[in-house]
Scaffold this motif. Structure first.
Motif, mmCIF file in Angstrom:
data_model
loop_
_atom_site.group_PDB
_atom_site.id
_atom_site.type_symbol
_atom_site.label_atom_id
_atom_site.label_comp_id
_atom_site.label_asym_id
_atom_site.label_seq_id
_atom_site.Cartn_x
_atom_site.Cartn_y
_atom_site.Cartn_z
ATOM 1 N N PHE A 131 0.864 -1.179 0.000
ATOM 2 C CA PHE A 131 0.000 0.000 0.000
ATOM 3 C C PHE A 131 0.899 1.227 0.000
ATOM 4 O O PHE A 131 1.846 1.296 0.792
ATOM 5 C CB PHE A 131 -0.886 -0.001 1.255
ATOM 6 N N ASN A 132 0.636 2.174 -0.875
ATOM 7 C CA ASN A 132 1.374 3.445 -0.920
ATOM 8 C C ASN A 132 0.393 4.593 -0.760
ATOM 9 O O ASN A 132 -0.672 4.600 -1.384
ATOM 10 C CB ASN A 132 2.108 3.631 -2.250
ATOM 11 N N TYR A 133 0.767 5.573 0.080
ATOM 12 C CA TYR A 133 -0.038 6.776 0.286
ATOM 13 C C TYR A 133 0.881 7.971 0.083
ATOM 14 O O TYR A 133 1.833 8.163 0.845
ATOM 15 C CB TYR A 133 -0.633 6.787 1.700
ATOM 16 N N CYS A 134 0.616 8.765 -0.942
ATOM 17 C CA CYS A 134 1.455 9.921 -1.266
ATOM 18 C C CYS A 134 1.212 11.034 -0.244
ATOM 19 O O CYS A 134 0.080 11.462 -0.026
ATOM 20 C CB CYS A 134 1.169 10.408 -2.677
ATOM 21 N N LEU A 135 2.303 11.501 0.370
ATOM 22 C CA LEU A 135 2.223 12.544 1.391
ATOM 23 C C LEU A 135 2.614 13.918 0.854
ATOM 24 O O LEU A 135 2.016 14.930 1.229
ATOM 25 C CB LEU A 135 3.150 12.199 2.567
ATOM 26 N N GLU A 136 3.634 13.945 -0.007
ATOM 27 C CA GLU A 136 4.190 15.227 -0.450
ATOM 28 C C GLU A 136 4.836 15.048 -1.816
ATOM 29 O O GLU A 136 5.475 14.028 -2.085
ATOM 30 C CB GLU A 136 5.241 15.660 0.567
ATOM 31 N N GLY A 137 4.696 16.040 -2.680
ATOM 32 C CA GLY A 137 5.264 15.966 -4.017
ATOM 33 C C GLY A 137 4.410 15.086 -4.915
ATOM 34 O O GLY A 137 3.315 14.670 -4.552
ATOM 35 N N ARG A 138 4.925 14.847 -6.102
ATOM 36 C CA ARG A 138 4.230 13.969 -7.046
ATOM 37 C C ARG A 138 5.158 12.820 -7.407
ATOM 38 O O ARG A 138 6.367 12.988 -7.459
ATOM 39 C CB ARG A 138 3.844 14.741 -8.312
ATOM 40 N N MET A 139 4.559 11.667 -7.636
ATOM 41 C CA MET A 139 5.357 10.487 -7.942
ATOM 42 C C MET A 139 4.655 9.636 -8.981
ATOM 43 O O MET A 139 3.424 9.619 -9.060
ATOM 44 C CB MET A 139 5.632 9.672 -6.676
ATOM 45 N N ARG A 140 5.451 8.978 -9.783
ATOM 46 C CA ARG A 140 4.932 8.030 -10.768
ATOM 47 C C ARG A 140 5.204 6.636 -10.217
ATOM 48 O O ARG A 140 6.314 6.323 -9.805
ATOM 49 C CB ARG A 140 5.629 8.217 -12.105
ATOM 50 N N SER A 160 2.565 -6.966 -4.787
ATOM 51 C CA SER A 160 3.963 -6.576 -4.927
ATOM 52 C C SER A 160 4.851 -7.664 -5.532
ATOM 53 O O SER A 160 6.052 -7.465 -5.685
ATOM 54 C CB SER A 160 4.526 -6.112 -3.584
ATOM 55 N N THR A 161 4.250 -8.795 -5.942
ATOM 56 C CA THR A 161 5.027 -9.767 -6.711
ATOM 57 C C THR A 161 5.168 -9.293 -8.157
ATOM 58 O O THR A 161 6.014 -9.789 -8.887
ATOM 59 C CB THR A 161 4.401 -11.175 -6.680
ATOM 60 N N ILE A 162 4.333 -8.334 -8.551
ATOM 61 C CA ILE A 162 4.437 -7.724 -9.881
ATOM 62 C C ILE A 162 5.587 -6.714 -9.824
ATOM 63 O O ILE A 162 5.624 -5.888 -8.909
ATOM 64 C CB ILE A 162 3.123 -7.014 -10.272
ATOM 65 N N PRO A 163 6.523 -6.753 -10.770
ATOM 66 C CA PRO A 163 7.618 -5.770 -10.760
ATOM 67 C C PRO A 163 7.071 -4.344 -10.719
ATOM 68 O O PRO A 163 6.117 -4.016 -11.428
ATOM 69 C CB PRO A 163 8.368 -6.061 -12.058
ATOM 70 N N HIS A 164 7.703 -3.510 -9.867
ATOM 71 C CA HIS A 164 7.209 -2.156 -9.678
ATOM 72 C C HIS A 164 8.342 -1.209 -9.308
ATOM 73 O O HIS A 164 9.415 -1.644 -8.899
ATOM 74 C CB HIS A 164 6.122 -2.126 -8.593
ATOM 75 N N LYS A 165 8.073 0.083 -9.456
ATOM 76 C CA LYS A 165 9.011 1.110 -9.014
ATOM 77 C C LYS A 165 8.272 2.420 -8.854
ATOM 78 O O LYS A 165 7.181 2.608 -9.383
ATOM 79 C CB LYS A 165 10.185 1.261 -9.975
ATOM 80 N N MET A 166 8.889 3.338 -8.106
ATOM 81 C CA MET A 166 8.353 4.665 -7.876
ATOM 82 C C MET A 166 9.402 5.674 -8.325
ATOM 83 O O MET A 166 10.584 5.494 -8.073
ATOM 84 C CB MET A 166 8.062 4.906 -6.383
ATOM 85 N N VAL A 167 8.944 6.741 -8.964
ATOM 86 C CA VAL A 167 9.841 7.781 -9.467
ATOM 87 C C VAL A 167 9.280 9.140 -9.068
ATOM 88 O O VAL A 167 8.083 9.398 -9.257
ATOM 89 C CB VAL A 167 9.969 7.696 -11.002
ATOM 90 N N ALA A 168 10.128 10.020 -8.527
ATOM 91 C CA ALA A 168 9.709 11.384 -8.192
ATOM 92 C C ALA A 168 9.492 12.165 -9.486
ATOM 93 O O ALA A 168 10.252 12.022 -10.445
ATOM 94 C CB ALA A 168 10.766 12.065 -7.331
ATOM 95 N N LEU A 169 8.469 12.996 -9.502
ATOM 96 C CA LEU A 169 8.163 13.828 -10.675
ATOM 97 C C LEU A 169 8.512 15.289 -10.393
ATOM 98 O O LEU A 169 8.742 15.675 -9.250
ATOM 99 C CB LEU A 169 6.679 13.702 -11.033
ATOM 100 N N ASP A 170 8.528 16.087 -11.441
ATOM 101 C CA ASP A 170 8.724 17.539 -11.347
ATOM 102 C C ASP A 170 10.091 17.942 -10.791
ATOM 103 O O ASP A 170 10.250 19.038 -10.264
ATOM 104 C CB ASP A 170 7.613 18.191 -10.494
ATOM 105 N N ARG A 171 11.069 17.028 -10.856
ATOM 106 C CA ARG A 171 12.432 17.287 -10.351
ATOM 107 C C ARG A 171 12.447 17.678 -8.863
ATOM 108 O O ARG A 171 13.307 18.430 -8.414
ATOM 109 C CB ARG A 171 13.121 18.361 -11.179
ATOM 110 N N LYS A 172 11.463 17.184 -8.119
ATOM 111 C CA LYS A 172 11.379 17.433 -6.677
ATOM 112 C C LYS A 172 11.210 16.097 -5.976
ATOM 113 O O LYS A 172 10.597 15.180 -6.511
ATOM 114 C CB LYS A 172 10.181 18.319 -6.346
ATOM 115 N N GLU A 173 11.743 15.998 -4.759
ATOM 116 C CA GLU A 173 11.561 14.744 -4.036
ATOM 117 C C GLU A 173 10.087 14.553 -3.702
ATOM 118 O O GLU A 173 9.331 15.508 -3.570
ATOM 119 C CB GLU A 173 12.453 14.658 -2.803
ATOM 120 N N ALA A 174 9.707 13.305 -3.605
ATOM 121 C CA ALA A 174 8.348 12.944 -3.221
ATOM 122 C C ALA A 174 8.442 12.102 -1.954
ATOM 123 O O ALA A 174 9.408 11.364 -1.754
ATOM 124 C CB ALA A 174 7.661 12.168 -4.335
ATOM 125 N N LYS A 175 7.446 12.231 -1.098
ATOM 126 C CA LYS A 175 7.425 11.482 0.155
ATOM 127 C C LYS A 175 6.128 10.688 0.221
ATOM 128 O O LYS A 175 5.060 11.204 -0.117
ATOM 129 C CB LYS A 175 7.518 12.434 1.351
#
Length: 182
Positions: A131-140, A160-175
């Motif tokens: 489970f992911n809950y975005c707190l700050e910034g934007r993320m893909r 989460s057995t499916i390959p996955h990743k998270m990437v920060a968007l807008d050149r800003k960190e995401a939390k």
């Protein structure tokens, strides 16, 4: 390699030796080639979080024991003050902070995660659900072939057995908060 990585490698080697297993047996059990596992155990490569979970499960120990060398002691309640979670340094692209590391026998792994905007991680997979809950910034978030852009307040639950990743968007960190079902 930093000292934390060396300490973790030393602990996983110790667990293997105590259990009387060979590198080949453990590598097969966690789905790695023997030479890859050997590099992790000898602190030649950083160990992915997903492999640490596999090893903790294989040896029937708590992830905290592998990360810190001590067993969690709390059974009924675990309070962690802001900024006092256990730092888990596994990938350059992610900064993990375990939020329940003191609780023994936990069934979930809640973590506070900060995404580095300058790095794009590899896809990973591990047992369970996440489970992911975005707190700050934007993320893909990329889960298999699905691509989802998250903003503060958005949540996502997936296998989460499916390959996955998270990437920060807008050149800003995401939390974000992630909770992994173990």
């Amino acid at each position: 390699m930093n000292e934390k990585v060396k300490d973790i490698a030393f602990r996983i080697k110790g667990l293997r030796l105590l259990a009387g297993y060979t590198e080949e047996e453990v590598s097969k059990a966690v789905g790695l080639k023997t030479d890859e596992y050997s590099r992790y155990e000898n602190a030649q490569d950083d160990i992915p979080v997903s492999i640490l979970y596999e090893l903790a499960d294989y040896y029937n120990v708590n992830m905290t024991e592998i990360l810190t060398g001590t067993s969690p002691k709390l059974h009924d309640i675990c309070f962690v003050k802001k900024g006092e979670g256990l730092k888990v340094e596994r990938y350059d692209q992610y900064s993990f902070e375990s939020l329940a590391y003191k609780y023994s026998g936990r069934k979930i792994e809640p973590m506070f995660v900060v995404l580095d905007p300058d790095n794009s991680p590899d896809m990973v997979s591990h047992k369970g659900q996440e489970f992911n809950y975005c707190l700050e910034g934007r993320m893909r978030v990329i889960v298999g072939k699905e691509v989802l852009d998250m903003e503060p307040g958005d949540s996502l639950y997936y296998n989460s057995t499916i390959p996955h990743k998270m990437v920060a968007l807008d050149r800003k960190e995401a939390k974000f908060l992630t909770i992994i079902l173990l």
